[in-house]
Design a protein around this motif. Structure first.
Motif, PDB file in Angstrom:
ATOM      1  N   LEU A   1      65.219  43.067  39.410  1.00  0.00           N
ATOM      2  CA  LEU A   1      64.174  43.978  39.908  1.00  0.00           C
ATOM      3  C   LEU A   1      62.902  43.900  39.072  1.00  0.00           C
ATOM      4  O   LEU A   1      61.788  43.906  39.610  1.00  0.00           O
ATOM      5  N   THR A   2      63.056  43.801  37.758  1.00  0.00           N
ATOM      6  CA  THR A   2      61.892  43.702  36.874  1.00  0.00           C
ATOM      7  C   THR A   2      61.108  42.429  37.151  1.00  0.00           C
ATOM      8  O   THR A   2      59.871  42.448  37.221  1.00  0.00           O
ATOM      9  N   MET A   3      61.799  41.332  37.332  1.00  0.00           N
ATOM     10  CA  MET A   3      61.115  40.065  37.602  1.00  0.00           C
ATOM     11  C   MET A   3      60.437  40.085  38.976  1.00  0.00           C
ATOM     12  O   MET A   3      59.351  39.538  39.140  1.00  0.00           O
ATOM     13  N   GLU A   4      61.056  40.718  39.951  1.00  0.00           N
ATOM     14  CA  GLU A   4      60.420  40.833  41.269  1.00  0.00           C
ATOM     15  C   GLU A   4      59.154  41.680  41.198  1.00  0.00           C
ATOM     16  O   GLU A   4      58.169  41.393  41.871  1.00  0.00           O
ATOM     17  N   ARG A   5      59.177  42.732  40.371  1.00  0.00           N
ATOM     18  CA  ARG A   5      57.969  43.551  40.196  1.00  0.00           C
ATOM     19  C   ARG A   5      56.847  42.744  39.564  1.00  0.00           C
ATOM     20  O   ARG A   5      55.675  42.941  39.875  1.00  0.00           O
ATOM     21  N   ARG A   6      57.202  41.845  38.654  1.00  0.00           N
ATOM     22  CA  ARG A   6      56.183  41.017  38.010  1.00  0.00           C
ATOM     23  C   ARG A   6      55.517  40.059  38.990  1.00  0.00           C
ATOM     24  O   ARG A   6      54.426  39.575  38.728  1.00  0.00           O
ATOM     25  N   LEU A   7      56.170  39.789  40.088  1.00  0.00           N
ATOM     26  CA  LEU A   7      55.583  38.923  41.108  1.00  0.00           C
ATOM     27  C   LEU A   7      54.578  39.673  41.979  1.00  0.00           C
ATOM     28  O   LEU A   7      53.915  39.076  42.815  1.00  0.00           O
ATOM     29  N   GLY A   8      54.455  40.974  41.774  1.00  0.00           N
ATOM     30  CA  GLY A   8      53.573  41.798  42.603  1.00  0.00           C
ATOM     31  C   GLY A   8      52.124  41.358  42.570  1.00  0.00           C
ATOM     32  O   GLY A   8      51.449  41.340  43.605  1.00  0.00           O
ATOM     33  N   ALA A   9      51.612  40.998  41.400  1.00  0.00           N
ATOM     34  CA  ALA A   9      50.208  40.576  41.303  1.00  0.00           C
ATOM     35  C   ALA A   9      49.974  39.304  42.105  1.00  0.00           C
ATOM     36  O   ALA A   9      48.951  39.171  42.793  1.00  0.00           O
ATOM     37  N   ALA A  10      50.914  38.374  42.043  1.00  0.00           N
ATOM     38  CA  ALA A  10      50.771  37.134  42.816  1.00  0.00           C
ATOM     39  C   ALA A  10      50.843  37.418  44.312  1.00  0.00           C
ATOM     40  O   ALA A  10      50.111  36.810  45.104  1.00  0.00           O
ATOM     41  N   LYS A  11      51.699  38.350  44.702  1.00  0.00           N
ATOM     42  CA  LYS A  11      51.792  38.710  46.122  1.00  0.00           C
ATOM     43  C   LYS A  11      50.496  39.336  46.613  1.00  0.00           C
ATOM     44  O   LYS A  11      50.047  39.067  47.727  1.00  0.00           O
ATOM     45  N   ILE A  12      49.892  40.183  45.779  1.00  0.00           N
ATOM     46  CA  ILE A  12      48.621  40.820  46.164  1.00  0.00           C
ATOM     47  C   ILE A  12      47.535  39.776  46.342  1.00  0.00           C
ATOM     48  O   ILE A  12      46.785  39.806  47.317  1.00  0.00           O
ATOM     49  N   LEU A  13      47.448  38.830  45.411  1.00  0.00           N
ATOM     50  CA  LEU A  13      46.451  37.768  45.553  1.00  0.00           C
ATOM     51  C   LEU A  13      46.683  36.958  46.821  1.00  0.00           C
ATOM     52  O   LEU A  13      45.734  36.632  47.536  1.00  0.00           O
ATOM     53  N   THR A  14      47.935  36.649  47.092  1.00  0.00           N
ATOM     54  CA  THR A  14      48.259  35.827  48.257  1.00  0.00           C
ATOM     55  C   THR A  14      47.888  36.516  49.559  1.00  0.00           C
ATOM     56  O   THR A  14      47.380  35.886  50.484  1.00  0.00           O
ATOM     57  N   LYS A  15      48.097  37.815  49.635  1.00  0.00           N
ATOM     58  CA  LYS A  15      47.841  38.524  50.894  1.00  0.00           C
ATOM     59  C   LYS A  15      46.422  39.042  51.015  1.00  0.00           C
ATOM     60  O   LYS A  15      45.810  38.955  52.084  1.00  0.00           O
ATOM     61  N   PHE A  16      45.874  39.594  49.944  1.00  0.00           N
ATOM     62  CA  PHE A  16      44.557  40.221  50.045  1.00  0.00           C
ATOM     63  C   PHE A  16      43.403  39.240  49.886  1.00  0.00           C
ATOM     64  O   PHE A  16      42.287  39.546  50.317  1.00  0.00           O
ATOM     65  N   GLY A  17      43.634  38.084  49.271  1.00  0.00           N
ATOM     66  CA  GLY A  17      42.572  37.087  49.164  1.00  0.00           C
ATOM     67  C   GLY A  17      42.023  36.680  50.522  1.00  0.00           C
ATOM     68  O   GLY A  17      40.811  36.771  50.782  1.00  0.00           O
ATOM     69  N   PRO A  18      42.886  36.241  51.452  1.00  0.00           N
ATOM     70  CA  PRO A  18      42.377  35.857  52.776  1.00  0.00           C
ATOM     71  C   PRO A  18      41.827  37.041  53.581  1.00  0.00           C
ATOM     72  O   PRO A  18      40.853  36.890  54.319  1.00  0.00           O
ATOM     73  N   ILE A  19      42.445  38.213  53.426  1.00  0.00           N
ATOM     74  CA  ILE A  19      41.967  39.380  54.183  1.00  0.00           C
ATOM     75  C   ILE A  19      40.546  39.733  53.766  1.00  0.00           C
ATOM     76  O   ILE A  19      39.641  39.875  54.605  1.00  0.00           O
ATOM     77  N   LEU A  20      40.334  39.858  52.453  1.00  0.00           N
ATOM     78  CA  LEU A  20      39.000  40.215  51.971  1.00  0.00           C
ATOM     79  C   LEU A  20      38.014  39.073  52.190  1.00  0.00           C
ATOM     80  O   LEU A  20      36.833  39.308  52.462  1.00  0.00           O
ATOM     81  N   GLY A  21      38.482  37.822  52.079  1.00  0.00           N
ATOM     82  CA  GLY A  21      37.603  36.683  52.355  1.00  0.00           C
ATOM     83  C   GLY A  21      37.124  36.667  53.794  1.00  0.00           C
ATOM     84  O   GLY A  21      35.945  36.412  54.079  1.00  0.00           O
ATOM     85  N   LEU A  22      38.033  36.979  54.720  1.00  0.00           N
ATOM     86  CA  LEU A  22      37.645  37.030  56.130  1.00  0.00           C
ATOM     87  C   LEU A  22      36.693  38.189  56.399  1.00  0.00           C
ATOM     88  O   LEU A  22      35.701  38.035  57.128  1.00  0.00           O
ATOM     89  N   MET A  23      36.985  39.338  55.784  1.00  0.00           N
ATOM     90  CA  MET A  23      36.055  40.464  55.943  1.00  0.00           C
ATOM     91  C   MET A  23      34.685  40.109  55.381  1.00  0.00           C
ATOM     92  O   MET A  23      33.653  40.407  55.989  1.00  0.00           O
ATOM     93  N   GLY A  24      34.658  39.468  54.212  1.00  0.00           N
ATOM     94  CA  GLY A  24      33.400  39.067  53.607  1.00  0.00           C
ATOM     95  C   GLY A  24      32.675  38.004  54.406  1.00  0.00           C
ATOM     96  O   GLY A  24      31.461  37.838  54.280  1.00  0.00           O
ATOM     97  N   THR A  25      33.411  37.280  55.234  1.00  0.00           N
ATOM     98  CA  THR A  25      32.781  36.291  56.106  1.00  0.00           C
ATOM     99  C   THR A  25      32.191  36.946  57.347  1.00  0.00           C
ATOM    100  O   THR A  25      31.063  36.653  57.759  1.00  0.00           O
TER     101      THR A  25
END
Length: 193
Positions: free
Chosen positions: A102-126
Motif C-alpha cells: 500500500l505504501t509503494m502504491e501511494r508513492r506512485l500517486g504523483a506519477a499517476k497525477i502527471l500521467t492523467k492531468f498533463g494531457p487534460i491541462l494541456g488540452l485545456m491550455g490549447t
C-alpha cells in the motif's frame, strides 16, 4: 443565447491563467520526478546486486546470508521490511508485506497525477486561447492570433512532457515495486517452511 455564449466565453478565458499555473507546477514536478527516478534506479540496481546473491533463483536461501547482506545495506524501506520479516511470525509478515504494498502504491500517486492531468491541462491550455485566436483572425489582428496560438502550442507541449515523464516513472517504479514484492513473498514463504 447570446448572453449565455458570452458568459461561457469569459469563464473559459478566465480559466487560462489557473491552467497555465497548474501546467507550470506539473512541469516542475516532472523535472523533480526525473531526478527521483534516477536516484531510485541507482538504489534499485545496488539492491539487485546485493540481494540477488541470496534471494536469486539459482541459490539456496539461507537466513544467515540474508542477515549479512542486510548489515551492509542502506536504510531503505525494503531493508527495514526485510529486517522485520526475519523477526516476525507468519501473520505479522503478511501484514507487513501488505502495508509495504500500500505504501509503494501511494508513492506512485504523483506519477499517476502527471500521467492523467498533463494531457487534460494541456488540452485545456490549447483550446482556451483558440477562441481569442479565431476572434483575432476574423478581425484581422494577426499579432493577437499569433500570440494566442503560441500559448496554445506551448501549453500542449508542457502538458505532454509532464504526462510522458509521469507515464515512464509510473511504469518503471511499478516494475521495481512488483519485483520487490516477489522477493518479499519468496522470503516470507521460505521463513514459513
Amino acid at each position: 443565447m447570446h448572453y449565455l455564449s458570452n458568459a461561457m466565453f469569459w469563464v473559459s478565458n478566465g480559466l487560462l491563467v489557473p491552467v497555465v499555473v497548474a501546467l507550470l507546477y506539473l512541469f516542475i514536478r516532472s523535472l523533480f520526478m526525473l531526478g527521483t527516478l534516477f536516484g531510485t534506479w541507482q538504489t534499485y540496481r545496488k539492491r539487485q546486486g546485493a540481494y540477488s546473491k541470496v534471494i536469486g533463483k539459482e541459490h539456496l536461501f539461507e537466513i544467515t546470508m540474508l542477515q549479512k547482506v542486510l548489515e551492509k545495506q542502506q536504510k531503505s524501506p525494503f531493508d527495514h521490511l526485510l529486517r522485520e520479516l526475519l523477526q516476525s511470525d507468519r501473520v505479522r509478515r503478511d501484514l507487513l508485506i501488505g502495508e509495504y504494498d500500500l505504501t509503494m502504491e501511494r508513492r506512485l500517486g504523483a506519477a499517476k497525477i502527471l500521467t492523467k492531468f498533463g494531457p487534460i491541462l494541456g488540452l485545456m491550455g490549447t483550446l482556451i486561447p483558440m477562441g481569442p485566436a479565431l476572434v483575432g483572425l476574423s478581425s484581422g489582428d494577426i499579432a493577437g492570433m499569433a500570440y494566442n496560438m503560441q500559448v496554445a502550442f506551448a501549453t500542449t507541449v508542457i502538458g505532454m512532457f509532464a504526462s510522458a515523464v509521469g507515464y515512464i516513472a509510473l511504469h518503471v517504479l511499478r516494475n521495481y515495486h512488483y519485483h520487490d514484492l516477489i522477493w518479499l513473498d519468496y522470503v516470507n514463504e521460505k521463513l514459513g517452511e
